[in-house]
Enzyme design. Structure first.
Site, PDB file in Angstrom:
ATOM      1  N   HIS A 467       0.826  -1.213   0.000  1.00 42.03           N
ATOM      2  CA  HIS A 467       0.000   0.000   0.000  1.00 42.03           C
ATOM      3  C   HIS A 467       0.862   1.265   0.000  1.00 42.03           C
ATOM      4  CE1 HIS A 467      -3.472   2.573   1.079  1.00 42.03           C
ATOM      5  NE2 HIS A 467      -2.535   3.284   1.684  1.00 42.03           N
ATOM      6  N   GLU A 468       1.763   1.344   0.964  1.00 40.25           N
ATOM      7  CA  GLU A 468       2.578   2.563   1.060  1.00 40.25           C
ATOM      8  C   GLU A 468       3.456   2.713  -0.182  1.00 40.25           C
ATOM      9  OE1 GLU A 468       1.823   4.776   3.101  1.00 40.25           O
ATOM     10  OE2 GLU A 468       0.546   3.489   4.345  1.00 40.25           O
ATOM     11  N   HIS A 471       1.793   4.689  -2.818  1.00 42.33           N
ATOM     12  CA  HIS A 471       1.974   6.139  -2.674  1.00 42.33           C
ATOM     13  C   HIS A 471       3.353   6.544  -3.211  1.00 42.33           C
ATOM     14  CE1 HIS A 471      -1.647   6.871  -0.393  1.00 42.33           C
ATOM     15  NE2 HIS A 471      -1.288   6.090   0.605  1.00 42.33           N
ATOM     16  N   HIS A 474       3.239   6.751  -6.944  1.00 50.58           N
ATOM     17  CA  HIS A 474       2.509   7.957  -7.341  1.00 50.58           C
ATOM     18  C   HIS A 474       3.464   9.164  -7.302  1.00 50.58           C
ATOM     19  CE1 HIS A 474      -1.733  10.029  -6.811  1.00 50.58           C
ATOM     20  NE2 HIS A 474      -1.221  10.256  -7.995  1.00 50.58           N
TER      21      HIS A 474
HETATM   22 ZN    ZN Z   1      -2.496   5.328   2.145  1.00 48.59          ZN
END
Ligand code: ZN
Length: 683
Positions: A467-468, A471, A474
């Site tokens: 998940h991290e 980011h 992105h």
């Molecule tokens: Zn998050």
């Protein structure tokens, strides 16, 4: 400390990585002071220009202003989150109100706003490219939202509100962090920890020593209500203690009590919203997100809550059946019996999985490998580059053409100086205006294994890592001109979308086969287990959805209070109970993911206030995108490139929903989310 302050000039390290080896605590305050003074002077020069406003002399000049302040802020707030100290906390409580006043001085400057408004009025005649036009749009909106149109008298009050709210947020965050540490459950006898793995018991022993205890074991709390050890502790009394300590945080009338802060924060937020022309704080905040209105959010939550609660009740019946007549299911029993059912039904045992999830393997052969397959990027550890803590590791990222892309810093272990949870932050935002490449940090709170042992992750921790890293991608793939739009600088209810998409790769068969091998024997995770893991994805989703929705509805309840309503609330716990009841999510054995008194997302800083809904709002886009990835064959470079170039690279440089529609070719559908969470068949 003034002449050789490392923040006064751009870093000469690769990718302008902050020179952490030369940064001392004493550098921060002078750098903040100089940074704010410098930006005030730069803004004064723009505001007092005799020439009429142009895009360059006003907006580009604003984007260029405040470099020292940006440098010091990025480094400072990174360390205050992930490696703080009493000295840093002291600086933080001094600096935060100053920054709030500094921001107001810019956003409430009438001459500056006058120039932006003039440009905005001529926008159709300016012949701006799309990103520049969006920059003008955003600046104009942000000035108006900050209160630029209010009277002088209203400005005075607004500044006071902003300053006090900033200070209260810091205080709330500090109390929650200290309260979380203080609430650790200590037991004397290892037998009380029966059920925990040997390394978890060893970690509890280390934690007790860290607390200065000469004997015993300490179970440290994590930020959310549900504590991981509850899944395996055989001793029901210890489970009850752990749960009680968790849900009791912040409301015990002691030094860590936050309820007074909560009341003050919600009252001031309601007052500020009214001043800015909104009914309440939620209306103000959501207006600038992709959801646009509180009604749209509530409508979506109303579609989900009854089905989620119905599923949680079915799950509770299963659990009671597993318990039998011995006692009635309590919240501290949920995870424990859920694990039993998971073992019985799917033959999945969390403890038996962990040897297959060794941190280095998961990172290199899982997270990095998936990114390599999808996007053609490559990672090389750079131990020669300094980070802010020995545990923070720097990796250089090479692009699909082999060229340099940016830096990724992984800081995975928990420590007393780190706040709870997991997060990503940019130390250097990508921008063509400055010619900067991205530097991004991922922070997790994984318990370190004892010396010489490999660190084995839980399934949840593996998910968090993916998940991290979403980011981080992105941030790394950002291809924007203006720093304002770099990477994750998108609306809050959009920002979790790319990170949630990246979670899909954790159980993707080719990825899993590549990383999930036994750390000692090298055996791959048996394919039967893989199939069962996938089958179990919907398991316990009623609980997970309900605890999340309860926190979301609590957030909305606090932030849809008008000024008068907020003034009338005096009992935080009673308000919380009534709000959950009213929203139909008061399920006794499923407490909210965060209760009010330790809901740091919404009270420590404004980032997620009236915005905790963002995760599920973003998940609509996530599930819709994962459907597309699955239909198109998954882990393929063409798909990675399409997602990267069509969506991730855009950052916040255009309207986020327009970016989505252009990428997906249509509006998002909610059905994939309902299907994923098992909410579709429930009436
Ligand atoms: Zn998050």
């Amino acid at each position: 400390m003034t002449t050789d302050n490392p923040f006064f000039a751009a870093s000469d390290l690769p990718y302008q990585l902050p020179p952490f080896d030369r940064i001392a605590t004493g550098h921060y305050l002078p750098a903040f002071e100089r940074g704010m003074a410098e930006q005030r002077a730069e803004v004064e020069a723009i505001a007092s220009l005799p020439e009429p406003p142009t895009f360059d002399n006003t907006l580009v000049a604003l984007e260029r202003s405040g470099r020292v302040l940006q440098r010091v802020s990025a480094a400072f707030f990174n360390v205050t989150s992930s490696d703080t100290s009493p000295e840093l906390q002291e600086i933080e409580s001094r600096v935060v109100p100053l920054l709030s006043a500094h921001g107001d001085a810019i956003m409430l400057d009438r001459r500056l706003f006058g120039r932006v408004e003039q440009l905005y009025a001529q926008r159709d005649a300016l012949a701006l490219d799309a990103e520049s036009a969006w920059l003008l749009e955003r600046y104009h909106t942000e000035f108006v939202r900050a209160g630029a149109r209010l009277s002088e008298e209203e400005h005075v009050r607004l500044r006071e509100l902003n300053a006090e709210l900033a200070a209260l947020a810091t205080e709330f965050g500090n109390k929650v962090r200290d309260g979380m540490k203080a609430a650790a459950v200590v037991v004397e006898d290892a037998a009380d920890l029966a059920g925990l793995s040997a390394d978890a018991i060893a970690a509890a022993e280390v934690a007790a020593r860290d607390r200065g205890l000469s004997g015993g074991y300490a179970l440290n709390l994590i930020l959310p209500t549900a504590q991981p050890a509850l899944a395996s502790l055989h001793n029901r009394a210890v489970r009850e203690r752990l749960h009680t300590a968790s849900v009791g945080r912040g409301c015990a009338g002691d030094d860590h009590d936050t309820t007074g802060l909560v009341l003050r924060i919600v009252r001031l937020r309601a007052e500020r919203a009214r001043l800015l022309g909104f009914e309440h704080h939620a209306a103000y905040n959501i207006a600038d997100n992709t959801a646009r209105s509180v009604g749209a959010v509530q409508e979506m939550l109303a579609k989900l809550a009854p089905a989620a609660v119905a599923n949680a009740r079915i799950e509770a019946e299963d659990l009671q059946e597993a318990i039998g007549d011995a006692f009635t299911l309590q919240p501290w029993d949920w995870a424990y019996y859920t694990e039993q059912i998971r073992r019985d039904r799917y033959a999945i045992d969390e403890a038996e999985l962990r040897p297959y999830f060794e941190l280095e393997r998961v990172l290199h052969d899982g997270v990095f490998h998936a990114a390599g397959r999808l996007y053609g990027i490559r990672f090389e550890e750079r131990p020669d580059l300094p980070a802010y803590h020995d545990d923070a590791r720097v990796f250089e990222v090479f692009d699909r053409d082999g060229g340099p892309l940016g830096l990724f810093i992984g800081d995975f272990f928990t420590r007393p100086s780190k706040r709870g949870g997991a997060w990503a932050n940019a130390l250097v935002p990508q921008s063509r205006l400055f010619g900067t490449a991205p530097v991004v940090v991922n922070n997790l709170n994984i318990n370190r294994a004892p010396e010489g042992e490999p660190t084995l992750l839980t399934l949840d921790e593996v998910r968090t890592l993916f998940h991290e890293f979403g980011h981080a991608l992105h941030t790394l793939f950002s291809q924007v001109h203006f720093p304002k739009f770099a990477g994750t600088r998108v609306p809050r209810d959009f920002v979790e979308y790319p990170s949630q998409v990246n979670e899909v790769w954790m159980l993707w068969p080719e990825v899993l086969a590549n990383y999930a091998t036994h750390h000692r024997t090298g055996e791959p995770l048996p394919s039967s287990v893989v199939e069962r893991l996938q089958a179990a994805e919907q398991f316990n989703k009623g609980f997970a959805t309900t605890e999340y929705l309860a926190a979301t509805l609590l957030d909305l309840a606090w932030h849809t209070l008008t000024v008068e309503e907020a003034a009338a609330v005096t009992d935080v716990l009673a308000f919380e109970a009534a709000a959950l009841e009213r929203a139909g999510v008061a399920v006794p054995f499923v407490p909210p993911r965060y209760r009010t008194a330790y809901f740091a997302h919404i009270f420590s800083g404004a980032a997620y206030s009236a915005g905790y809904y963002s995760y599920i709002w973003s998940e609509v886009l996530d599930a819709d995108t994962v459907d597309w990835l699955t239909e198109q064959g998954g882990l393929r470079r063409e798909l990675g490139d399409a997602f990267r170039d069509g969506l991730l690279a855009k950052g916040g440089s255009a309207d986020s929903m327009e970016v989505y529609r252009a990428f997906r070719g249509r509006d998002p559908l909610i059905e994939p989310l309902l299907k994923r969470r098992g909410l579709i068949s429930v009436p």
